[in-house]
Write a protein that holds these residues in place. Sequence first.
Motif, mmCIF file in Angstrom:
data_model
loop_
_atom_site.group_PDB
_atom_site.id
_atom_site.type_symbol
_atom_site.label_atom_id
_atom_site.label_comp_id
_atom_site.label_asym_id
_atom_site.label_seq_id
_atom_site.Cartn_x
_atom_site.Cartn_y
_atom_site.Cartn_z
ATOM 1 N N ILE A 189 -0.043 6.009 0.335
ATOM 2 C CA ILE A 189 -0.593 6.940 1.326
ATOM 3 C C ILE A 189 -1.874 6.353 1.941
ATOM 4 C CG2 ILE A 189 -1.732 9.215 1.548
ATOM 5 C CD1 ILE A 189 0.457 10.284 -0.405
ATOM 6 N N GLU A 190 -2.694 5.756 1.082
ATOM 7 C CA GLU A 190 -3.924 5.154 1.618
ATOM 8 C C GLU A 190 -3.613 4.003 2.575
ATOM 9 O OE1 GLU A 190 -6.400 4.493 -1.885
ATOM 10 O OE2 GLU A 190 -6.419 6.686 -2.071
ATOM 11 N N GLU A 191 -2.553 3.277 2.295
ATOM 12 C CA GLU A 191 -2.161 2.136 3.131
ATOM 13 C C GLU A 191 -1.559 2.609 4.466
ATOM 14 O OE1 GLU A 191 0.229 -0.656 0.741
ATOM 15 O OE2 GLU A 191 1.554 -0.737 2.491
ATOM 16 N N SER A 192 -0.650 3.587 4.408
ATOM 17 C CA SER A 192 0.114 3.963 5.612
ATOM 18 C C SER A 192 -0.493 5.121 6.392
ATOM 19 C CB SER A 192 1.544 4.359 5.230
ATOM 20 O OG SER A 192 2.150 3.356 4.514
ATOM 21 N N LYS A 193 -1.299 5.923 5.730
ATOM 22 C CA LYS A 193 -1.917 7.102 6.347
ATOM 23 C C LYS A 193 -0.906 7.996 7.078
ATOM 24 C CE LYS A 193 -6.597 5.337 6.524
ATOM 25 N NZ LYS A 193 -6.538 5.267 5.076
#
Length: 326
Positions: free
Chosen positions: A84-88
């Motif tokens: 989630i932090e990577e793809s937002k």
Amino acid sequence: MSEIFVIVEHRLGEIRDITFEMLWKAGELAQKLSYTVTTIILGHELNSIVDNISDRADKIIIFDDERLKNFNADIYKEILSGLIEESKPTLTLIGNTSWGMELAPCLSVKTGLPLATDCIDIMFKDDKFIAQRQMFNGKIFSNVSFAESKECLLTIRSGVFPKDKIGDRQAEIIQKDFPLTDIPLKKNFIEFVETAAGDVDISQAELLVSVGRGIGEEENISLIKELAEALGGVVSCSRPIVDKNWLPKHLQVGTSGKSVSPKVYIAVGISGAFQHMSGASGAGIIIAVNKDPKAPIFRTADYGIVDDLFKIVPVLKEKVLELKKG
Ligand SMILES: Cc1cc2nc3c(=O)[nH]c(=O)nc-3n(C[C@H](O)[C@H](O)[C@H](O)COP(=O)(O)OP(=O)(O)OC[C@H]3O[C@@H](n4cnc5c(N)ncnc54)[C@H](O)[C@@H]3O)c2cc1C
């Protein structure tokens, strides 16, 4: 392009219905808003699961590893928070199931993203997503949005969206390696214990006669059993009946019981709390017997009898038996 994540829920090699329901809603929003739908699958030996959803998403991200064979919120949280932090993704949808209710809060804490639980709809208005929830036993609908964040996590109530395919997609499959070296486990999977299904599976029944707290005493349940038998149906119940040990857990309908989809659902002495009704939302026709004309069940029932069940149930049974005799 903005993205909607759907976290795939599966058990013993089978995709749970909630996954298809979330994919339907994600697909509908994506079509309207030109978003993409990405499903995330954590597990082991996932081929058939991937095949079953590959035409419902634009992207499938797979973490396939022996250590992911059984659900564990500690591991899921670590892997999903990284993703989630990577793809937002703008929205991350998780089932409001026992599985999702364990995962979503810790994922929210880990990612710092806001979470709305038990959502029954998702709308898009004035450039932001709005999640609809129910409050006070379904008496109030509240629309929730997050002022501070563009991204959020939502858990979705089972049975509120169709399971059908929406749109025509062909997913790009992305395999990822198990990313954790040190797994901070606070709990371990021990074994699956199947509920004692006996010889009755209420989720497959075509006609259910469901009994609630209005039945008063355990010995009165025989009235409901007799009506069900006369109609060729099966008995189910609300949670208080199970809590009192009057009927076994596998007969309970609702969010913490089973979802059912009979052609006819006769609810006797059941108030119609949303935790019960969400399990019965797949029923074709709902008939309610309740002595309180203001009981919430009359808002969803197709037919209602406002009267004392002890008057109505024996008469119904006699009429059915008479009709059967011809
Ligand atoms: C996390 C959570 C999960 C839950 N999961 C579930 C679930 O899976 N399934 C579930 O069912 N509940 C569930 N519940 C409980 C739910 O909120 C309700 O408390 C429950 O459904 C109420 O059961 P009931 O309708 O049988 O009883 P009540 O709400 O007490 O209703 C009894 C009804 O009987 C009527 N009545 C009384 N006497 C008579 C009579 N003589 N003739 C006719 N009518 C009569 C009354 O008017 C009343 O409407 C859950 C709650 C929580 C917090």
